[in-house]
Design an enzyme around this catalytic site. Structure first.
Site, PDB file in Angstrom:
ATOM      1  N   THR A 177     -12.603  -0.152  -3.840  1.00 24.91           N
ATOM      2  CA  THR A 177     -13.462  -1.778  -3.420  1.00 24.91           C
ATOM      3  C   THR A 177     -13.565  -1.780  -2.187  1.00 24.91           C
ATOM      4  OG1 THR A 177     -11.097  -1.898  -1.784  1.00 24.91           O
ATOM      5  CG2 THR A 177     -11.267  -2.267  -4.054  1.00 24.91           C
TER       6      THR A 177
ATOM      7  N   SER B 185       0.607  -0.953   0.059  1.00 25.37           N
ATOM      8  CA  SER B 185       0.195  -0.140  -0.161  1.00 25.37           C
ATOM      9  C   SER B 185       1.354   1.134  -0.021  1.00 25.37           C
ATOM     10  CB  SER B 185      -0.486  -0.218   1.103  1.00 25.37           C
ATOM     11  OG  SER B 185      -1.440   0.842   1.443  1.00 25.37           O
TER      12      SER B 185
ATOM     13  N   TYR C  90      -1.658  -0.925  10.070  1.00 25.78           N
ATOM     14  CA  TYR C  90      -1.297  -1.320   8.449  1.00 25.78           C
ATOM     15  C   TYR C  90      -0.038  -0.933   7.506  1.00 25.78           C
ATOM     16  CZ  TYR C  90      -3.337  -1.347   3.990  1.00 25.78           C
ATOM     17  OH  TYR C  90      -3.809  -1.270   2.483  1.00 25.78           O
TER      18      TYR C  90
HETATM   19  P1  NAI Z   1     -11.148  -6.672  -0.366  1.00 22.95           P
HETATM   20  O1  NAI Z   1     -11.995  -6.626   1.373  1.00 22.95           O
HETATM   21  O2  NAI Z   1     -12.135  -6.289  -1.578  1.00 22.95           O
HETATM   22  O3  NAI Z   1     -10.237  -7.952  -0.808  1.00 22.95           O
HETATM   23  C1  NAI Z   1     -10.190  -8.501   0.518  1.00 22.95           C
HETATM   24  C2  NAI Z   1      -9.966  -9.884   0.309  1.00 22.95           C
HETATM   25  O4  NAI Z   1      -9.041 -10.028   1.543  1.00 22.95           O
HETATM   26  C3  NAI Z   1     -11.787 -10.076   0.692  1.00 22.95           C
HETATM   27  O5  NAI Z   1     -11.998 -10.708  -0.146  1.00 22.95           O
HETATM   28  C4  NAI Z   1     -11.582 -10.855   2.255  1.00 22.95           C
HETATM   29  O6  NAI Z   1     -12.839 -11.620   2.368  1.00 22.95           O
HETATM   30  C5  NAI Z   1     -10.136 -11.811   1.725  1.00 22.95           C
HETATM   31  N1  NAI Z   1      -9.785 -11.740   3.203  1.00 22.95           N
HETATM   32  C6  NAI Z   1      -9.549 -10.841   4.669  1.00 22.95           C
HETATM   33  N2  NAI Z   1      -8.308 -11.873   5.418  1.00 22.95           N
HETATM   34  C7  NAI Z   1      -8.567 -13.061   5.141  1.00 22.95           C
HETATM   35  C8  NAI Z   1      -8.188 -13.637   5.142  1.00 22.95           C
HETATM   36  N3  NAI Z   1      -7.027 -13.971   6.826  1.00 22.95           N
HETATM   37  N4  NAI Z   1      -7.622 -14.712   4.831  1.00 22.95           N
HETATM   38  C9  NAI Z   1      -8.302 -15.051   3.617  1.00 22.95           C
HETATM   39  N5  NAI Z   1      -8.724 -13.754   3.213  1.00 22.95           N
HETATM   40  C10 NAI Z   1      -9.077 -12.921   3.588  1.00 22.95           C
HETATM   41  O7  NAI Z   1      -9.289  -5.639  -0.254  1.00 22.95           O
HETATM   42  P2  NAI Z   1      -8.822  -4.316  -1.733  1.00 22.95           P
HETATM   43  O8  NAI Z   1      -9.239  -3.909  -1.495  1.00 22.95           O
HETATM   44  O9  NAI Z   1      -9.098  -5.393  -2.796  1.00 22.95           O
HETATM   45  O10 NAI Z   1      -7.650  -4.811  -1.103  1.00 22.95           O
HETATM   46  C11 NAI Z   1      -7.157  -5.595  -1.831  1.00 22.95           C
HETATM   47  C12 NAI Z   1      -5.345  -6.179  -1.084  1.00 22.95           C
HETATM   48  O11 NAI Z   1      -4.887  -3.967  -1.884  1.00 22.95           O
HETATM   49  C13 NAI Z   1      -5.025  -5.545   0.322  1.00 22.95           C
HETATM   50  O12 NAI Z   1      -3.739  -6.290   0.635  1.00 22.95           O
HETATM   51  C14 NAI Z   1      -5.328  -4.139   0.684  1.00 22.95           C
HETATM   52  O13 NAI Z   1      -4.234  -3.768   2.387  1.00 22.95           O
HETATM   53  C15 NAI Z   1      -4.262  -3.619  -0.471  1.00 22.95           C
HETATM   54  N6  NAI Z   1      -4.124  -2.056  -0.383  1.00 22.95           N
HETATM   55  C16 NAI Z   1      -5.671  -1.630  -1.180  1.00 22.95           C
HETATM   56  C17 NAI Z   1      -6.410  -0.266  -1.376  1.00 22.95           C
HETATM   57  C18 NAI Z   1      -7.550   0.383  -2.090  1.00 22.95           C
HETATM   58  O14 NAI Z   1      -7.335   1.719  -1.530  1.00 22.95           O
HETATM   59  N7  NAI Z   1      -8.575  -1.000  -2.106  1.00 22.95           N
HETATM   60  C19 NAI Z   1      -4.549   0.138  -0.978  1.00 22.95           C
HETATM   61  C20 NAI Z   1      -3.799  -0.187  -0.966  1.00 22.95           C
HETATM   62  C21 NAI Z   1      -3.695  -1.350  -0.555  1.00 22.95           C
END
Ligand code: NAI
Length: 258
Positions: A197, A149, A162
């Site tokens: 997201t 991130s 985070y």
């Molecule tokens: P999201 O919340 O849409 O998807 C995350 C997924 O991870 C969900 O389907 C959830 O069920 C799964 N998850 C959570 N804990 C878990 C676990 N213990 N084991 C297996 N699956 C698990 O989030 P998004 O936005 O798609 O994020 C994806 C990655 O990108 C994350 O690592 C997040 O930190 C990173 N990120 C996202 C940003 C954003 O603005 N959306 C910004 C910077 C980084």
């Protein structure tokens, strides 16, 4: 790297950036194993892209072992995208001078367990399986992409847990790539900016939070889309000369303190 007749694991693949990445990898010919806590969304996406869903909690090491072995039993496992992640917004200390009001350690540990330790456990086990692959024409056996991130670099007030987790991923990218180079496995990391997201749904007022951060984007002045991130995931998986790098995909945002 060619993706036809291979498997790719996408953790967090049921939602957001992971789901978009799963679609992109499937479109390039990989059989995608969506590994996520969320069975409902994961199953639905798996059937949409002719992939496979496995319920996985990345903090459970035995479950990871099953998932990587399952992936390798379908076809050679050549790609891993670590997109599972969680966030919270808590300051390091409270306002009343009481130690009891400081950041609850259990909430800190939860973020580190999923984002940092879960990512490493996925890598050490998936890379072990990848190391058994026949090398391709470039000597490559696999590629790994992690989701950090921009909070690894400019974390905001309340993002300390985070930022600890994501900074750890950024710091580990080079030594991981070095460790895995002799096996022909590349490791890269993406540092997304503000991507639209469901991750923000856990915040008290997600729309206000996203609107506030969106105003800091340099250009274009909007949140990024999951597809814009998936495009970079695909490039890092398939471009054999990308290794040991962390790339911001963020519209030029530099996060303000709050
Ligand atoms: P999201 O919340 O849409 O998807 C995350 C997924 O991870 C969900 O389907 C959830 O069920 C799964 N998850 C959570 N804990 C878990 C676990 N213990 N084991 C297996 N699956 C698990 O989030 P998004 O936005 O798609 O994020 C994806 C990655 O990108 C994350 O690592 C997040 O930190 C990173 N990120 C996202 C940003 C954003 O603005 N959306 C910004 C910077 C980084």
């Amino acid at each position: 790297m060619e993706l036809t007749n291979t498997t790719a694991i996408v953790t967090g693949g049921a939602s957001g950036i992971g789901a978009a990445s799963a679609r992109a990898l499937a479109a390039k010919g990989a059989t995608v194993l969506i590994a996520d806590l969320n069975a409902e969304l994961g199953e639905a996406l798996a059937s949409e892209i002719n992939g496979v869903f496995a319920q996985l909690d990345v903090t459970k090491t035995e479950q990871i072992t099953e998932v990587v072995e399952q992936a390798a039993s379908i076809a050679p496992l050549r790609a891993l995208v670590n997109s599972a992640g969680i966030a919270n917004g808590i300051r390091t200390i409270g306002r009343d001078g009481q130690i009891a009001s400081a950041f609850p350690l259990a909430k800190f540990t939860a973020v580190i367990s999923v984002n940092l330790i879960g990512t490493f456990d996925m890598i050490r086990q998936a890379a072990t399986v990848m190391s058994r692959n026949e090398p391709d024409a470039n000597g490559g056996r696999g590629a790994i992409v992690n989701m950090a991130s921009v909070a690894a670099f400019d974390g905001q007030i309340g993002q300390v847990a985070y930022s600890f987790s994501k900074g750890g991923i950024v710091g580990a990218t080079l030594p991981l790539a070095r460790d895995l180079s002799s096996a022909g496995i590349r490791v890269n990391t993406i540092a997304p900016g503000l991507i639209d997201t469901p991750i923000y749904n856990s915040f008290p007022d997600p729309d206000a939070f996203k609107a506030q951060l969106g105003s800091s984007v340099l250009f274009p002045k909007r949140l990024g889309t999951p597809d814009e991130l998936a495009s970079m995931v695909l490039e890092l998986v398939t471009n054999d000369y990308m290794n040991a790098e962390t790339i911001r995909v963020d519209g030029g945002i530099r996060l303000p303190p709050k």
